[in-house]
Scaffold this motif. Structure first.
Motif, mmCIF file in Angstrom:
data_model
loop_
_atom_site.group_PDB
_atom_site.id
_atom_site.type_symbol
_atom_site.label_atom_id
_atom_site.label_comp_id
_atom_site.label_asym_id
_atom_site.label_seq_id
_atom_site.Cartn_x
_atom_site.Cartn_y
_atom_site.Cartn_z
ATOM 1 N N UNK A 273 -3.875 0.141 -18.253
ATOM 2 C CA UNK A 273 -4.148 -0.526 -16.982
ATOM 3 C C UNK A 273 -3.074 -0.265 -15.930
ATOM 4 N N UNK A 274 -1.827 -0.077 -16.371
ATOM 5 C CA UNK A 274 -0.773 0.134 -15.371
ATOM 6 C C UNK A 274 -0.863 1.533 -14.754
ATOM 7 N N UNK B 22 -7.798 -6.946 -10.813
ATOM 8 C CA UNK B 22 -7.027 -5.773 -10.391
ATOM 9 C C UNK B 22 -6.142 -5.264 -11.530
ATOM 10 N N UNK B 23 -5.624 -4.082 -11.325
ATOM 11 C CA UNK B 23 -4.627 -3.544 -12.249
ATOM 12 C C UNK B 23 -3.342 -4.368 -12.124
ATOM 13 N N UNK B 24 -2.421 -4.234 -13.043
ATOM 14 C CA UNK B 24 -1.106 -4.872 -12.862
ATOM 15 C C UNK B 24 -0.310 -4.099 -11.811
ATOM 16 N N UNK B 25 -0.037 -4.768 -10.696
ATOM 17 C CA UNK B 25 0.731 -4.102 -9.635
ATOM 18 C C UNK B 25 2.222 -4.201 -9.943
ATOM 19 N N UNK B 26 2.944 -3.140 -9.646
ATOM 20 C CA UNK B 26 4.398 -3.171 -9.835
ATOM 21 C C UNK B 26 5.130 -2.807 -8.557
ATOM 22 N N UNK C 12 -1.097 -9.477 -11.597
ATOM 23 C CA UNK C 12 -2.509 -9.129 -11.429
ATOM 24 C C UNK C 12 -3.213 -10.197 -10.608
ATOM 25 N N UNK C 13 -4.317 -9.769 -10.008
ATOM 26 C CA UNK C 13 -5.141 -10.707 -9.255
ATOM 27 C C UNK C 13 -6.548 -10.691 -9.829
ATOM 28 N N UNK C 14 -7.172 -11.813 -9.787
ATOM 29 C CA UNK C 14 -8.584 -11.890 -10.170
ATOM 30 C C UNK C 14 -9.331 -12.646 -9.085
ATOM 31 N N UNK C 15 -10.354 -11.972 -8.569
ATOM 32 C CA UNK C 15 -11.206 -12.604 -7.577
ATOM 33 C C UNK C 15 -12.554 -12.854 -8.232
#
Lengths: 462, 199
Positions: A28-29, A367-371, A439-442
């Motif tokens: 996912x990253x 979403x993917x894990x944002x870094x 991460x975000x989830x909508x």
């Protein structure tokens, strides 16, 4: 002289869109910012906006597992696990019916020349001809699982025989004449693996015969020059997934979903949904089915221990993104620009509308894990803007989670009723424990369009 | 199969898709050309000359019946064609030797003259029952001149056994008629019905 900047540092706002679909091909990253790790009932119809997919509504109802739907002379037809039926007025009239039910009665049909007659098979029948009122058995016609028409001939293949049979020129009822230019014949298509045909179609001016691990393209026009090319090492496990579009032919192979443009070797396009592909129940793979409305390609898979389709995925022919649907289709039919699908419980649905047969559509996207391109420091979101169009009556929920996976979701926003207008929704986020990734989830119900997400992140120790 | 259809390419698209489509069309074209080269037929060829045809390789079944006209033949003597000529129609035949033939001046009607290498060697027919024939008997006779008429037949031949010139008929009388004299010069005498007639 610049003043000394105290931590936490602000980074400039980063804008992302989310319309590139699901990606299970890599960790996912590693996926693109615009791709998702999980998504349900969203699509890229308005790319780069991601929106809740269109709904559907029931138009007809029959019984049993419907595996084939089509129209012929303006009448609806459906084939289920008992027979082939014509919708006449308000009732279904049997065209061909058995006294028992069998989920392996998978119907196929083809038309010839002027469309005045159709021909159907189901794997247990000799070729049948139907004019809208009367069914007749084609004299000397083949026992067939797969049929297609091309170059003014009928082509027929069966699961148990390596022969590809063809009818006389311009005569679907001629399966015996021997004239070398206009007569009938058989082409033996043998492969070293001993596999038998699994599908038959025509595309880009050629008849194409599939086996489980190979694809054979037929050249020529009569017995004097019919010849098969060296096969491509890409096979098909369900002829019901063979879908021609304007530019490509698509089908489900044993290891993925393939795209063939007619010349270059077929390319696998299903890496982004590889977990679904890996979970296909191969004993019932012949029940997998696909269809297209010209914009998306719909693929229903039989996964896990299921014996009929239980997952529906959608592929955007333009953006090449994959999406997951919540409904399960068992047959597809495109009439003009209107897409129809059938279900395992005998319903025929028409796509379109804002809900699923009266039920609001539940949707979500993760979403993917944002870094923020820096995996050496911990950071925290402290502001989000969701640029979205939440329709009246629809809801939008935003959750946040730290880490690359797992963890608990923290709700940061709930909108219970949309305005029907594009809004830039500012969402303050209070993060007490900074993380390397977040991460975000909508999610929500009803029609929503997510144009973009703007996030502002604070870094520690930068 | 001359009907090769390749997909159209829309140049107004991003370069990645364009390259992919061009590669696809290139491979399609290669496949189609490969097939055409391996399956040349009359639809693929406008014109051919015979330079590449292997000498002696055209077999009889490849030549259409009645396709070779006389001006395409280069034959000095018909004997070069070692075959039965069958029925032929000729205009003028000169300097010809014919052996073992039946020759008739009229195929279906009369009068006609027939020449044959059978026992009936020469016959001049006025009608089907009125003719003069020279035929060869199987016994001790010279070739016989035979008169065939509707009322009877008569023969003139050399009888080798009796050593006489015979004029015979079972039906016709024999008339010698002249405005001058008739002489018989014979040392053995003249016999009528076996009786010697003394002059």
């Amino acid at each position: 002289m610049e003043p000394w900047t105290n931590t936490p540092n602000k980074v400039k706002p980063i804008i992302v869109t989310l319309a590139d679909g699901l990606n299970q091909a890599v960790e996912s990253i590693e996926i693109k910012d615009s791709q998702s790790t999980a998504v349900v009932n969203m699509d890229s119809s308005y790319y780069p906006t991601v929106q809740v997919r269109q709904g559907y509504s029931q138009i007809l109802s029959h019984t049993g597992y419907i595996n084939h739907i089509f129209k012929f002379k303006d009448f609806w037809y459906c084939g289920n696990n008992k027979g082939l039926y014509k919708r006449d007025g308000s009732s279904w009239v049997p065209v061909f019916e058995y006294s028992y039910t069998d989920n392996d009665l998978l119907w196929r049909h083809a038309m010839f020349f002027d469309g005045s007659k159709l021909y159907f098979v189901n794997g247990t029948l000799l070729l049948r001809q139907y004019d809208g009122n009367t069914v007749t058995q084609v004299s000397n016609g083949p026992f067939s699982h797969y049929i297609t028409t091309y170059m003014n001939r009928f082509f027929s293949g069966t699961k148990g025989d390596n022969s590809l049979s063809y009818s006389g020129l311009r005569d679907a009822n001629d399966w015996t004449s021997t004239n070398k230019y206009t007569g009938t014949g058989e082409i033996v298509v043998e492969t070293e693996d001993g596999e038998k045909p699994t599908g038959l179609t025509h595309f880009a001016n050629h008849v194409i015969l599939f086996k489980r691990y190979t694809m054979h393209k037929l050249f020529g026009e009569d017995s004097t020059n019919f010849s098969m090319t060296q096969p491509y090492a890409v096979g098909c496990i369900s002829d019901r997934t063979i879908v021609p579009t304007r530019d490509s032919l698509f089908w489900l192979g044993p290891d993925g979903f393939y795209d063939y443009m007619g010349g270059a070797a077929p390319t696998k396009i299903s890496d982004q949904i590889k977990r679904y592909i890996e979970s296909i129940n191969m004993d019932y793979a012949q029940h997998c089915v696909a269809g297209t409305d010209g914009c998306f390609l719909y693929l229903s898979l039989v996964t896990g221990s299921a014996t009929t389709p239980n997952v529906t995925l959608k592929f955007d022919l333009q953006t090449r993104g994959w999406w997951v649907e919540s409904y399960v289709a068992t047959a597809y039919y495109l009439d003009g620009t209107t897409m129809y699908f059938a279900t395992t419980d005998g319903k025929i649905m028409r796509m379109g509308g804002a809900n699923d047969n009266g039920v609001p559509i539940n949707w979500s996207i993760e979403t993917k894990p944002f870094s923020e391109d820096d995996e050496t420091v911990r950071k925290a979101i402290h502001k989000l803007w969701i640029v979205a169009d939440v329709e009246t009556g629809s809801t939008l929920k935003v959750d946040y989670a730290g880490g690359a996976e797992g963890g608990s979701w923290v709700n940061v926003h709930n909108q219970t009723n949309g305005s029907g207008q594009i809004q830039s929704i500012k969402i303050p986020v209070i993060v007490r424990t900074p993380e390397t990734w977040f991460r975000l989830r909508l999610s929500g119900t009803g029609p929503v369009k997510i144009h973009r997400i703007i996030r502002e992140v604070s870094r520690r120790g930068a | 199969m001359a009907n090769v259809q390749l997909p159209t390419i829309n140049p107004d698209q991003d370069i990645e898709k364009l390259v992919k489509q061009l590669l696809n069309v290139y491979i399609q074209l290669t496949e189609e050309l490969m097939f055409l080269l391996n399956n040349l037929d009359t639809k693929n060829v406008n014109e051919l000359n015979a330079e590449v045809i292997t000498a002696g390789s055209i077999t009889a079944d490849k030549i259409q019946a009645r396709a070779i006209s006389a001006d395409k033949l280069d034959v000095n003597e018909l004997s070069a064609i070692s075959a039965n000529l069958g029925r032929i129609t000729a205009g003028l035949m000169e300097a010809v030797e014919i052996y073992g033939s039946y020759i008739s001046t009229n195929r279906y009607g009369y009068p006609k003259v027939e020449i044959s290498d059978t026992q009936d060697m020469v016959c001049a027919w006025k009608s089907y029952n009125n003719a003069i024939q020279v035929f060869s008997p199987s016994d001790m006779f010279s070739p016989i001149i035979k008169f065939i008429t509707p009322v009877g037949v008569a023969y003139i031949f050399y009888d080798l056994e009796d050593n006489v010139l015979a004029i015979t008929s079972n039906t016709a009388g024999i008339r010698l008629s002249t405005m001058r004299k008739i002489e018989f010069n014979t040392p053995e005498g003249v016999y009528i019905n076996g009786v010697k007639v003394n002059p």
